[in-house]
Design a protein around this motif. Structure first.
Motif: not given
Lengths: 388, 388
Positions: B24-29, B67-74, B86-90
């Motif tokens: 798992p590598d993407l979280a949403l709160v 809040v959207v969070l990803n692991s696997g890349g800073a 980042t903007h596109a993700t939001a």
């Protein structure tokens, strides 16, 4: 070629029995003059060892007749008894050489927080005095080693304005605790140049500032660092401060390079060159921040050109730069351009022992190079069992 | 018990395919309100990642919906393209949730200097939104892990003056690059208390100052550190700033302790308590200097109570103390007394994972505790091969 290469010096290194290993552990260096000038720089650590407190007083009048050095014990954090032991060592040297104890520099290196075995030290001083020789420099270099794998020596020969020859020699020890303010180590430098003590002090400070002070193996500052420079005036040469300074700096640079090359457990010697900085101080601060990043140092051990760990260290400093104007190269490949992704990191070859990291701050025209090592399994191994 | 323990929150964690491992590598709160207050603290690193630049803007008005969070890349050191990602993700989160992108905090963690795979991120956001659940906190905690070996969660339940219950929950990730200014990590905190955004900010800063800011695993500061606190106001409780602050601080302390307990390759968790300091700042500076000494950290790994390495670190600071008045204890044995040799170092037992080092400055009545880890073979191993 070593500290007895300049005329007017004798040295010795003996087995006093301080080290459990039975290896040589006590060295003596004597300035036979006619000039007996001396200067020294010491650790800036506020927890300084007894010999540092003693030797600061000794050099304050610009005269040094002899230097006695022991490995096998730092005599640091040893309280009033420790200072008495240093004093007794200097008195013993004075006795056997017929000089004043107040002209005897004392240096110690080894474990902190243990008393020196004076029943070994004092007979060791007698044995060293009996063994003094104009060829004894290498024996002294060997006797000051702790975890060093090789003795470290360097020499420089130059001429004054009239073409007369002078020589500068040096020995050094140090393999861990190499860090700020002064790289942690003991260094004895000698010259037969005719030079007043006050000039000697300036020359020494200028030389250490750009050599030992920029050597930062593991970020840890010792309690015992000492660099002492003795001038015998035994040659005819009267070099200018610039001429002598060039020689002393070259010897210091060579010794500093050898310290890094022999640092505990290291597999890479890393030069971090920061350029286009707003000031030399900025370049130093940036280089040192990278040199102290364990993540950067482990990456180099793993031959991984992980430039993000360079930028994340640079970002912790107050140097003048814009994050989106930073360039970083490793061994000639510009892997970070304008704060972002540059050339393919796969092109960087980190197989060789020597690694060059170049950081372009695009903020001015000053530069400085900090020398450090990688962080390896062997570093952890050697330092996890040092006192046990 | 986790971030979905407080009322008014849903979360999810999914496999978006960012990590090569398939974990798992993407979280949403999501904060479902009625209050949608938010506050955050970020890394003080000047080389900050794109999501940090973005999220600073998002929280500036005190409102955070998700809040959207990803692991696997800073997504750090990735230039204008990184910020666009980042903007596109939001924007994607805003689209699928029917909210504004300017209320979406974005966090990323992983390797610096690589672009995020947006073809994985955007479908991942859709999947996470579809999976949002009032039981989804633990899935989110798992999806933000990098080299963490376990998911880190904590919860606190308290009451306001009228006896009404409020809850604080938290999740955290971070196992290396845990350091100054803010321990390097991502943390999401939630509460259902009714609290104005400006008070939330004060509570969060007070809590992080004495918890995450005093966690210094390896001295390396990340480009991505973010701690975000969301308040839904979904409970009836209106705690005072002190009541809420106690809960947030407890959750932060518990998470910080879990970060240290899971630090990369560590075999000891070390609390360095500096007391009788002239100021809290002095106590912090002294503790941090010891926490950053590689020689001290390797000694603890080797179960060697080498207190000289504590004193030599203390001596590099500008804190108020006299070298001959320092006392140092390890696990209750006072091995250094008045700057010199104290009780037998052989009495110190360093077998347990937890180590307590106490430094008595004899200079005042302030104190602070810094948490760190030992430096081990496994630390070197994990970090020498991180990006390869």
């Amino acid at each position: 070629m070593t500290i007895t290469a300049p005329q007017g010096f004798r040295a010795a290194g003996v087995k006093a029995g301080i080290k459990a290993s039975g290896n040589p552990d006590l060295a003596l260096v004597v300035n036979d003059g006619p000039l007996k000038a001396g200067a020294a720089v010491f650790t800036s650590n506020r927890v300084a060892a007894a010999p540092v407190h003693w030797s600061r007083q000794v050099v304050s009048d610009g005269r040094v007749d002899a230097v006695v050095l022991n490995s096998g014990g730092a005599n640091a954090c040893t309280g009033p008894q420790g200072f008495q032991n240093t004093h007794a060592t200097a008195e013993k040297v004075a006795d056997v050489l017929g000089i004043s104890a107040s002209d005897v520099v004392v240096c110690s290196t080894g474990l902190i927080g243990e008393h020196l075995p004076m029943d070994k030290i004092l007979p060791g001083v007698e044995a060293a005095a009996a063994g003094l020789s104009e060829d004894g420099g290498s024996a002294a270099a060997t006797a000051i080693m702790t975890t060093d794998s090789v003795a470290k020596e360097a020499v420089f020969t130059g001429t004054d304005a009239e073409g007369k020859t002078f020589t500068v020699g040096g020995i050094a020890k140090g393999a861990g605790m190499l860090a700020p303010g002064l790289a942690t180590m003991l260094v004895v430098l000698t010259t037969d140049a005719q030079v007043p003590a006050e000039e000697l002090d300036v020359v020494l400070r200028d030389a250490t500032r750009v050599t030992f002070d920029r050597t930062d193996s593991d970020g840890c500052m010792s309690t015992n660092d000492t660099v002492v420079l003795l001038a015998s005036g035994a040659s005819d040469a009267i070099p200018s401060a610039e001429q002598l300074g060039a020689g002393v700096t070259q010897v210091c640079a060579e010794l500093a390079r050898k310290l890094i090359g022999d640092a505990e457990g290291a597999s890479h010697d890393i030069a971090i060159r920061t350029f286009n900085a707003a000031s030399e101080r900025d370049a130093e601060v940036v280089g040192r921040s990278v040199a102290r990043s364990n993540l950067f140092k482990t990456a180099i051990f793993g031959k991984d050109p992980n430039w993000g760990r360079v930028l994340s260290s640079v970002g912790t400093t107050d140097a003048v730069f814009e994050p989106d104007q930073l360039n970083v190269s490793m061994n000639g490949i510009q892997i970070c351009r304008n704060g972002g992704i540059g050339d393919d990191r796969g092109l960087v070859d980190l197989e060789s022992r020597e690694v060059l990291v170049e950081i372009d701050l695009q903020a001015g025209d000053a530069e400085a190079t900090i020398w450090t090592n990688d962080l390896t399994h062997d570093y952890v191994h050697e330092n996890s069992a040092y006192s046990s």
